[in-house]
Design a protein around this motif. Structure first.
Motif, PDB file in Angstrom:
ATOM      1  N   GLN A  61       0.624  -1.258  -0.081  1.00 45.50           N
ATOM      2  CA  GLN A  61      -0.022  -0.113  -0.056  1.00 45.50           C
ATOM      3  C   GLN A  61       0.723   1.322  -0.072  1.00 45.50           C
ATOM      4  OE1 GLN A  61       0.673  -2.245   2.273  1.00 45.50           O
ATOM      5  NE2 GLN A  61      -0.134  -1.387   4.440  1.00 45.50           N
ATOM      6  N   TYR A  62       2.381   0.921   0.079  1.00 48.36           N
ATOM      7  CA  TYR A  62       3.127   2.422   0.081  1.00 48.36           C
ATOM      8  C   TYR A  62       3.805   2.770  -1.194  1.00 48.36           C
ATOM      9  CZ  TYR A  62       2.419   1.219   4.976  1.00 48.36           C
ATOM     10  OH  TYR A  62       1.771   1.086   6.150  1.00 48.36           O
ATOM     11  N   LYS A  63       4.051   3.902  -1.445  1.00 46.86           N
ATOM     12  CA  LYS A  63       4.637   4.387  -2.777  1.00 46.86           C
ATOM     13  C   LYS A  63       6.116   4.524  -2.328  1.00 46.86           C
ATOM     14  CE  LYS A  63       0.832   7.183  -4.103  1.00 46.86           C
ATOM     15  NZ  LYS A  63       0.204   8.729  -4.193  1.00 46.86           N
ATOM     16  N   VAL A  64       6.834   3.629  -3.282  1.00 48.13           N
ATOM     17  CA  VAL A  64       8.436   3.991  -2.707  1.00 48.13           C
ATOM     18  C   VAL A  64       9.220   3.954  -4.186  1.00 48.13           C
ATOM     19  CG1 VAL A  64      10.379   2.584  -1.901  1.00 48.13           C
ATOM     20  CG2 VAL A  64       8.054   2.171  -0.862  1.00 48.13           C
ATOM     21  N   LYS A  65      10.003   4.960  -4.105  1.00 51.37           N
ATOM     22  CA  LYS A  65      10.795   5.117  -5.198  1.00 51.37           C
ATOM     23  C   LYS A  65      11.714   4.255  -5.558  1.00 51.37           C
ATOM     24  CE  LYS A  65      10.603  10.225  -4.461  1.00 51.37           C
ATOM     25  NZ  LYS A  65      11.294  11.284  -4.310  1.00 51.37           N
ATOM     26  N   GLY A  66      12.555   3.650  -4.680  1.00 50.13           N
ATOM     27  CA  GLY A  66      13.742   2.686  -4.693  1.00 50.13           C
ATOM     28  C   GLY A  66      13.209   1.454  -3.995  1.00 50.13           C
ATOM     29  N   ASP A  67      14.522   0.891  -3.653  1.00 51.07           N
ATOM     30  CA  ASP A  67      13.987  -0.359  -3.004  1.00 51.07           C
ATOM     31  C   ASP A  67      13.465  -0.550  -1.705  1.00 51.07           C
ATOM     32  OD1 ASP A  67      15.288  -1.648  -5.147  1.00 51.07           O
ATOM     33  OD2 ASP A  67      17.449  -1.385  -4.049  1.00 51.07           O
ATOM     34  N   SER A  68      12.783  -1.668  -1.289  1.00 49.54           N
ATOM     35  CA  SER A  68      12.523  -1.868   0.212  1.00 49.54           C
ATOM     36  C   SER A  68      13.390  -3.036   0.508  1.00 49.54           C
ATOM     37  CB  SER A  68      10.857  -2.278   0.127  1.00 49.54           C
ATOM     38  OG  SER A  68      10.219  -1.627  -0.388  1.00 49.54           O
ATOM     39  N   ILE A  69      13.417  -3.044   1.726  1.00 43.98           N
ATOM     40  CA  ILE A  69      14.466  -4.185   2.685  1.00 43.98           C
ATOM     41  C   ILE A  69      13.650  -4.657   3.606  1.00 43.98           C
ATOM     42  CG2 ILE A  69      15.791  -2.350   4.028  1.00 43.98           C
ATOM     43  CD1 ILE A  69      17.962  -4.164   3.457  1.00 43.98           C
ATOM     44  N   ARG A  70      13.765  -5.908   3.817  1.00 46.92           N
ATOM     45  CA  ARG A  70      12.862  -6.726   5.042  1.00 46.92           C
ATOM     46  C   ARG A  70      13.880  -7.017   6.165  1.00 46.92           C
ATOM     47  NH1 ARG A  70       7.600  -8.426   4.569  1.00 46.92           N
ATOM     48  NH2 ARG A  70       6.577  -7.479   2.691  1.00 46.92           N
ATOM     49  N   MET A  71      13.684  -7.075   7.486  1.00 47.16           N
ATOM     50  CA  MET A  71      14.506  -7.580   8.364  1.00 47.16           C
ATOM     51  C   MET A  71      13.573  -8.173   9.463  1.00 47.16           C
ATOM     52  SD  MET A  71      15.633  -4.303  10.966  1.00 47.16           S
ATOM     53  CE  MET A  71      16.435  -5.543  12.276  1.00 47.16           C
ATOM     54  N   TRP A  72      13.878  -9.395   9.852  1.00 42.15           N
ATOM     55  CA  TRP A  72      13.193 -10.299  10.921  1.00 42.15           C
ATOM     56  C   TRP A  72      13.964 -10.653  11.950  1.00 42.15           C
ATOM     57  CZ3 TRP A  72      13.998 -11.443   5.790  1.00 42.15           C
ATOM     58  CH2 TRP A  72      14.714 -12.466   5.596  1.00 42.15           C
ATOM     59  N   ASP A  73      15.225 -10.369  12.039  1.00 43.64           N
ATOM     60  CA  ASP A  73      16.309 -10.638  13.263  1.00 43.64           C
ATOM     61  C   ASP A  73      17.110  -9.553  13.707  1.00 43.64           C
ATOM     62  OD1 ASP A  73      18.849 -12.041  14.101  1.00 43.64           O
ATOM     63  OD2 ASP A  73      17.417 -13.997  13.980  1.00 43.64           O
ATOM     64  N   GLN A  74      17.612  -9.526  14.779  1.00 44.91           N
ATOM     65  CA  GLN A  74      18.478  -8.498  15.245  1.00 44.91           C
ATOM     66  C   GLN A  74      19.934  -8.436  14.208  1.00 44.91           C
ATOM     67  OE1 GLN A  74      18.286  -6.262  17.546  1.00 44.91           O
ATOM     68  NE2 GLN A  74      20.283  -5.174  17.184  1.00 44.91           N
ATOM     69  N   GLU A  75      20.129  -9.736  13.957  1.00 42.08           N
ATOM     70  CA  GLU A  75      21.518  -9.689  13.099  1.00 42.08           C
ATOM     71  C   GLU A  75      21.349  -9.179  11.712  1.00 42.08           C
ATOM     72  OE1 GLU A  75      22.864 -13.927  13.156  1.00 42.08           O
ATOM     73  OE2 GLU A  75      22.549 -14.034  15.078  1.00 42.08           O
ATOM     74  N   HIS A  76      20.185  -8.821  11.477  1.00 45.29           N
ATOM     75  CA  HIS A  76      20.206  -7.982  10.176  1.00 45.29           C
ATOM     76  C   HIS A  76      20.523  -6.627  10.207  1.00 45.29           C
ATOM     77  CE1 HIS A  76      16.804 -10.973   8.906  1.00 45.29           C
ATOM     78  NE2 HIS A  76      18.099 -11.513   8.708  1.00 45.29           N
ATOM     79  N   VAL A  77      20.733  -6.057  11.377  1.00 44.13           N
ATOM     80  CA  VAL A  77      21.047  -4.446  11.485  1.00 44.13           C
ATOM     81  C   VAL A  77      22.091  -4.016  10.907  1.00 44.13           C
ATOM     82  CG1 VAL A  77      21.627  -2.900  13.232  1.00 44.13           C
ATOM     83  CG2 VAL A  77      19.909  -4.303  13.564  1.00 44.13           C
ATOM     84  N   ASP A  78      23.243  -4.521  10.904  1.00 43.81           N
ATOM     85  CA  ASP A  78      24.458  -4.276  10.261  1.00 43.81           C
ATOM     86  C   ASP A  78      24.146  -4.325   8.663  1.00 43.81           C
ATOM     87  OD1 ASP A  78      25.810  -3.850  12.443  1.00 43.81           O
ATOM     88  OD2 ASP A  78      26.857  -5.743  12.457  1.00 43.81           O
ATOM     89  N   THR A  79      23.532  -5.064   8.076  1.00 46.75           N
ATOM     90  CA  THR A  79      23.287  -5.362   6.716  1.00 46.75           C
ATOM     91  C   THR A  79      22.501  -4.252   6.477  1.00 46.75           C
ATOM     92  OG1 THR A  79      23.419  -7.874   6.954  1.00 46.75           O
ATOM     93  CG2 THR A  79      22.396  -6.840   4.711  1.00 46.75           C
ATOM     94  N   ILE A  80      21.567  -3.825   6.796  1.00 40.71           N
ATOM     95  CA  ILE A  80      20.673  -2.706   6.681  1.00 40.71           C
ATOM     96  C   ILE A  80      21.313  -1.547   6.675  1.00 40.71           C
ATOM     97  CG2 ILE A  80      18.646  -1.225   7.328  1.00 40.71           C
ATOM     98  CD1 ILE A  80      17.426  -4.258   8.108  1.00 40.71           C
ATOM     99  N   ILE A  81      22.208  -1.234   7.797  1.00 46.66           N
ATOM    100  CA  ILE A  81      23.071  -0.150   7.893  1.00 46.66           C
ATOM    101  C   ILE A  81      23.892  -0.230   6.756  1.00 46.66           C
ATOM    102  CG2 ILE A  81      24.875   1.027   9.110  1.00 46.66           C
ATOM    103  CD1 ILE A  81      23.660  -0.296  11.830  1.00 46.66           C
ATOM    104  N   ASN A  82      24.496  -1.046   6.269  1.00 48.20           N
ATOM    105  CA  ASN A  82      25.379  -0.938   4.955  1.00 48.20           C
ATOM    106  C   ASN A  82      24.498  -0.515   3.769  1.00 48.20           C
ATOM    107  OD1 ASN A  82      27.668  -1.645   6.527  1.00 48.20           O
ATOM    108  ND2 ASN A  82      27.376  -3.872   6.227  1.00 48.20           N
ATOM    109  N   ASN A  83      23.492  -1.357   3.578  1.00 46.13           N
ATOM    110  CA  ASN A  83      22.494  -0.800   2.590  1.00 46.13           C
ATOM    111  C   ASN A  83      22.246   0.548   2.479  1.00 46.13           C
ATOM    112  OD1 ASN A  83      22.467  -3.318   0.787  1.00 46.13           O
ATOM    113  ND2 ASN A  83      20.768  -4.006   2.424  1.00 46.13           N
ATOM    114  N   ILE A  84      21.861   1.285   3.649  1.00 44.40           N
ATOM    115  CA  ILE A  84      21.452   2.621   3.569  1.00 44.40           C
ATOM    116  C   ILE A  84      22.825   3.351   3.197  1.00 44.40           C
ATOM    117  CG2 ILE A  84      20.613   4.467   5.136  1.00 44.40           C
ATOM    118  CD1 ILE A  84      18.930   2.380   6.449  1.00 44.40           C
TER     119      ILE A  84
END
Length: 91
Positions: A61-84
């Motif tokens: 339901q959301y308008k997004v210009k670029g990529d979306s990213i999903r996380m479901w574990d605390q261990e994903h934090v570093d990966t998300i930081i690196n992507n951003i």
């Protein structure tokens, strides 16, 4: 960069999703602004934060210009930081 944040309903969280977002926000504060995602608003990116491996939160339901990213574990934090950081360097 404006990042909309969508949390799951929290029926079975296995980590503190709010603390995970704060860690991400703190590490990327010069690159990104995080807001709770709302329908009718457009975002550069979307971060979907699930509390377990189902990561069932819908985000169609959301308008997004670029990529979306999903996380479901605390261990994903570093990966998300690196992507951003990568996204921020490409602006």
């Amino acid at each position: 960069m404006l990042i909309g944040v969508k949390f799951c309903g929290g029926c079975n969280p296995r980590y503190d999703r709010g603390k995970a977002l704060e860690a991400i926000r703190s590490a990327t504060q010069e690159l990104a602004e995080f807001v709770v995602a709302e329908e009718g608003r457009e975002y550069d990116r979307l971060l979907i934060i699930g509390g377990c491996t189902n990561c069932c939160a819908s985000a169609t339901q959301y308008k997004v210009k670029g990529d979306s990213i999903r996380m479901w574990d605390q261990e994903h934090v570093d990966t998300i930081i690196n992507n951003i950081k990568k996204w921020g360097n490409n602006i």
